[in-house]
Scaffold this active site. Sequence first.
Site, PDB file in Angstrom:
ATOM      1  N   ASP A  16       0.856  -1.182   0.000  1.00  0.00           N
ATOM      2  CA  ASP A  16       0.000   0.000   0.000  1.00  0.00           C
ATOM      3  C   ASP A  16       0.898   1.240   0.000  1.00  0.00           C
ATOM      4  O   ASP A  16       1.739   1.397   0.899  1.00  0.00           O
ATOM      5  CB  ASP A  16      -0.877  -0.048   1.269  1.00  0.00           C
ATOM      6  CG  ASP A  16      -1.873   1.087   1.337  1.00  0.00           C
ATOM      7  OD1 ASP A  16      -1.629   2.164   0.770  1.00  0.00           O
ATOM      8  OD2 ASP A  16      -2.905   0.893   2.007  1.00  0.00           O
ATOM      9  N   ILE A  17       0.710   2.108  -0.953  1.00  0.00           N
ATOM     10  CA  ILE A  17       1.569   3.287  -1.103  1.00  0.00           C
ATOM     11  C   ILE A  17       1.499   4.191   0.133  1.00  0.00           C
ATOM     12  O   ILE A  17       2.484   4.832   0.482  1.00  0.00           O
ATOM     13  CB  ILE A  17       1.184   4.068  -2.393  1.00  0.00           C
ATOM     14  CG1 ILE A  17       2.244   5.125  -2.752  1.00  0.00           C
ATOM     15  CG2 ILE A  17      -0.167   4.730  -2.289  1.00  0.00           C
ATOM     16  CD1 ILE A  17       3.365   4.615  -3.539  1.00  0.00           C
ATOM     17  N   ASN A  30      -5.663  13.227 -10.728  1.00  0.00           N
ATOM     18  CA  ASN A  30      -6.314  13.664 -11.976  1.00  0.00           C
ATOM     19  C   ASN A  30      -5.950  15.124 -12.231  1.00  0.00           C
ATOM     20  O   ASN A  30      -5.420  15.802 -11.350  1.00  0.00           O
ATOM     21  CB  ASN A  30      -7.833  13.447 -11.919  1.00  0.00           C
ATOM     22  CG  ASN A  30      -8.461  14.149 -10.732  1.00  0.00           C
ATOM     23  OD1 ASN A  30      -8.348  15.356 -10.579  1.00  0.00           O
ATOM     24  ND2 ASN A  30      -9.102  13.378  -9.865  1.00  0.00           N
ATOM     25  N   VAL A  39      -5.697   5.078  -5.568  1.00  0.00           N
ATOM     26  CA  VAL A  39      -4.553   5.616  -4.835  1.00  0.00           C
ATOM     27  C   VAL A  39      -4.880   6.996  -4.277  1.00  0.00           C
ATOM     28  O   VAL A  39      -4.588   7.313  -3.115  1.00  0.00           O
ATOM     29  CB  VAL A  39      -3.330   5.739  -5.775  1.00  0.00           C
ATOM     30  CG1 VAL A  39      -2.189   6.445  -5.080  1.00  0.00           C
ATOM     31  CG2 VAL A  39      -2.881   4.370  -6.260  1.00  0.00           C
ATOM     32  N   ASP A  40      -5.470   7.819  -5.095  1.00  0.00           N
ATOM     33  CA  ASP A  40      -5.766   9.197  -4.719  1.00  0.00           C
ATOM     34  C   ASP A  40      -6.678   9.248  -3.480  1.00  0.00           C
ATOM     35  O   ASP A  40      -6.410   9.990  -2.525  1.00  0.00           O
ATOM     36  CB  ASP A  40      -6.425   9.882  -5.918  1.00  0.00           C
ATOM     37  CG  ASP A  40      -6.503  11.378  -5.752  1.00  0.00           C
ATOM     38  OD1 ASP A  40      -5.579  12.046  -6.224  1.00  0.00           O
ATOM     39  OD2 ASP A  40      -7.451  11.843  -5.134  1.00  0.00           O
ATOM     40  N   SER A 123      -1.910   5.088 -13.847  1.00  0.00           N
ATOM     41  CA  SER A 123      -2.829   4.935 -14.999  1.00  0.00           C
ATOM     42  C   SER A 123      -3.428   3.550 -15.212  1.00  0.00           C
ATOM     43  O   SER A 123      -4.252   3.396 -16.109  1.00  0.00           O
ATOM     44  CB  SER A 123      -2.163   5.369 -16.328  1.00  0.00           C
ATOM     45  OG  SER A 123      -2.150   6.769 -16.463  1.00  0.00           O
ATOM     46  N   THR A 124      -3.022   2.549 -14.421  1.00  0.00           N
ATOM     47  CA  THR A 124      -3.518   1.193 -14.740  1.00  0.00           C
ATOM     48  C   THR A 124      -4.765   0.785 -13.956  1.00  0.00           C
ATOM     49  O   THR A 124      -5.219  -0.356 -14.072  1.00  0.00           O
ATOM     50  CB  THR A 124      -2.431   0.123 -14.528  1.00  0.00           C
ATOM     51  OG1 THR A 124      -2.149   0.002 -13.138  1.00  0.00           O
ATOM     52  CG2 THR A 124      -1.175   0.446 -15.296  1.00  0.00           C
ATOM     53  N   GLY A 125      -5.323   1.714 -13.170  1.00  0.00           N
ATOM     54  CA  GLY A 125      -6.557   1.419 -12.449  1.00  0.00           C
ATOM     55  C   GLY A 125      -7.739   2.007 -13.198  1.00  0.00           C
ATOM     56  O   GLY A 125      -8.091   1.551 -14.295  1.00  0.00           O
ATOM     57  N   TYR A 127      -7.899   4.521 -14.930  1.00  0.00           N
ATOM     58  CA  TYR A 127      -7.530   5.052 -16.261  1.00  0.00           C
ATOM     59  C   TYR A 127      -7.274   3.958 -17.302  1.00  0.00           C
ATOM     60  O   TYR A 127      -7.002   4.261 -18.468  1.00  0.00           O
ATOM     61  CB  TYR A 127      -6.334   6.000 -16.137  1.00  0.00           C
ATOM     62  CG  TYR A 127      -6.685   7.383 -15.618  1.00  0.00           C
ATOM     63  CD1 TYR A 127      -7.974   7.696 -15.202  1.00  0.00           C
ATOM     64  CD2 TYR A 127      -5.720   8.393 -15.539  1.00  0.00           C
ATOM     65  CE1 TYR A 127      -8.295   8.964 -14.724  1.00  0.00           C
ATOM     66  CE2 TYR A 127      -6.033   9.664 -15.071  1.00  0.00           C
ATOM     67  CZ  TYR A 127      -7.317   9.945 -14.660  1.00  0.00           C
ATOM     68  OH  TYR A 127      -7.619  11.205 -14.197  1.00  0.00           O
TER      69      TYR A 127
HETATM   70  P1  ADP Z   1      -5.343   5.714 -12.263  1.00  0.00           P
HETATM   71  O1  ADP Z   1      -6.572   6.581 -12.182  1.00  0.00           O
HETATM   72  O2  ADP Z   1      -4.085   6.489 -12.614  1.00  0.00           O
HETATM   73  O3  ADP Z   1      -5.551   4.511 -13.122  1.00  0.00           O
HETATM   74  P2  ADP Z   1      -5.825   4.233  -9.763  1.00  0.00           P
HETATM   75  O4  ADP Z   1      -5.600   4.776  -8.386  1.00  0.00           O
HETATM   76  O5  ADP Z   1      -7.227   3.982 -10.192  1.00  0.00           O
HETATM   77  O6  ADP Z   1      -5.051   5.245 -10.747  1.00  0.00           O
HETATM   78  O7  ADP Z   1      -5.021   2.856  -9.929  1.00  0.00           O
HETATM   79  C1  ADP Z   1      -3.637   2.763 -10.148  1.00  0.00           C
HETATM   80  C2  ADP Z   1      -3.103   1.487  -9.518  1.00  0.00           C
HETATM   81  O8  ADP Z   1      -2.962   1.685  -8.108  1.00  0.00           O
HETATM   82  C3  ADP Z   1      -3.991   0.248  -9.648  1.00  0.00           C
HETATM   83  O9  ADP Z   1      -3.143  -0.873  -9.875  1.00  0.00           O
HETATM   84  C4  ADP Z   1      -4.642   0.138  -8.273  1.00  0.00           C
HETATM   85  O10 ADP Z   1      -4.987  -1.213  -7.960  1.00  0.00           O
HETATM   86  C5  ADP Z   1      -3.522   0.591  -7.397  1.00  0.00           C
HETATM   87  N1  ADP Z   1      -3.872   1.043  -6.023  1.00  0.00           N
HETATM   88  C6  ADP Z   1      -5.077   1.353  -5.505  1.00  0.00           C
HETATM   89  N2  ADP Z   1      -4.948   1.719  -4.209  1.00  0.00           N
HETATM   90  C7  ADP Z   1      -3.615   1.633  -3.899  1.00  0.00           C
HETATM   91  C8  ADP Z   1      -2.836   1.849  -2.723  1.00  0.00           C
HETATM   92  N3  ADP Z   1      -3.377   2.251  -1.573  1.00  0.00           N
HETATM   93  N4  ADP Z   1      -1.482   1.666  -2.810  1.00  0.00           N
HETATM   94  C9  ADP Z   1      -0.908   1.272  -3.958  1.00  0.00           C
HETATM   95  N5  ADP Z   1      -1.582   1.048  -5.096  1.00  0.00           N
HETATM   96  C10 ADP Z   1      -2.918   1.212  -5.071  1.00  0.00           C
END
Ligand code: ADP
Length: 177
Positions: A16-17, A30, A39-40, A123-125, A127
């Site tokens: 988890d970031i 965004n 993540v955001d 970008s892989t979630g 987006y």
């Molecule tokens: P984007 O809108 O750029 O695609 P997202 O946040 O939707 O970004 O997803 C980007 C990646 O981060 C995906 O692989 C998602 O599963 C992952 N992700 C979601 N939450 C976390 C977290 N708390 N820590 C690390 N990675 C995460």
Amino acid sequence: MERTIGTTRLVLVEGDITEQRVDAIVNAANSRLAGGGGVDGAIHRRGGPSIMEECRRIGGCPTGSAVVTGAGNLPARWVVHAVGPVWSGGKRGEDDLLASAWRESLERAREIGARTVAFPSLSTGAYRFPVDRAARIALGTVRDWILEHPDVLDEVRVVLFDRATYDAYAAALADLP
Ligand code: ADP
């Protein structure tokens, strides 16, 4: 999995970031810096309101670019808000914009004096950028940047939230020239 490039470690972890104790974590933001899910959402939830206050003052960030705020209650010192592209088939410059988002994030980290920086899979979630392709672009961009900027960073950590994403980055790292 990890690899050393010059004096910089490039490390892949599943996790988890928001839990990373590094100088700077990168947010998958965004372009309005308006907050969202993924993540955001996790960063703003755990970091507290000061991050959004700073984002509002900054106002926005073009796709392919990155801006810096403090990290509120998170264990990092800064958040680098990077705006990756929305995938729309691959013919709208998505590859270059993704590479630019990674490169610009590394530039911001360098400017603030960070030695350790952690990235999510930009970008892989939501987006929808294909993860195998994103992993190759991301790690190739990091490798090139490190070679161009020796002795700037001690560690670039890529924090992957699930096993499938980790496996895609591990394969890309194994194939990296
Ligand atoms: P984007 O809108 O750029 O695609 P997202 O946040 O939707 O970004 O997803 C980007 C990646 O981060 C995906 O692989 C998602 O599963 C992952 N992700 C979601 N939450 C976390 C977290 N708390 N820590 C690390 N990675 C995460």
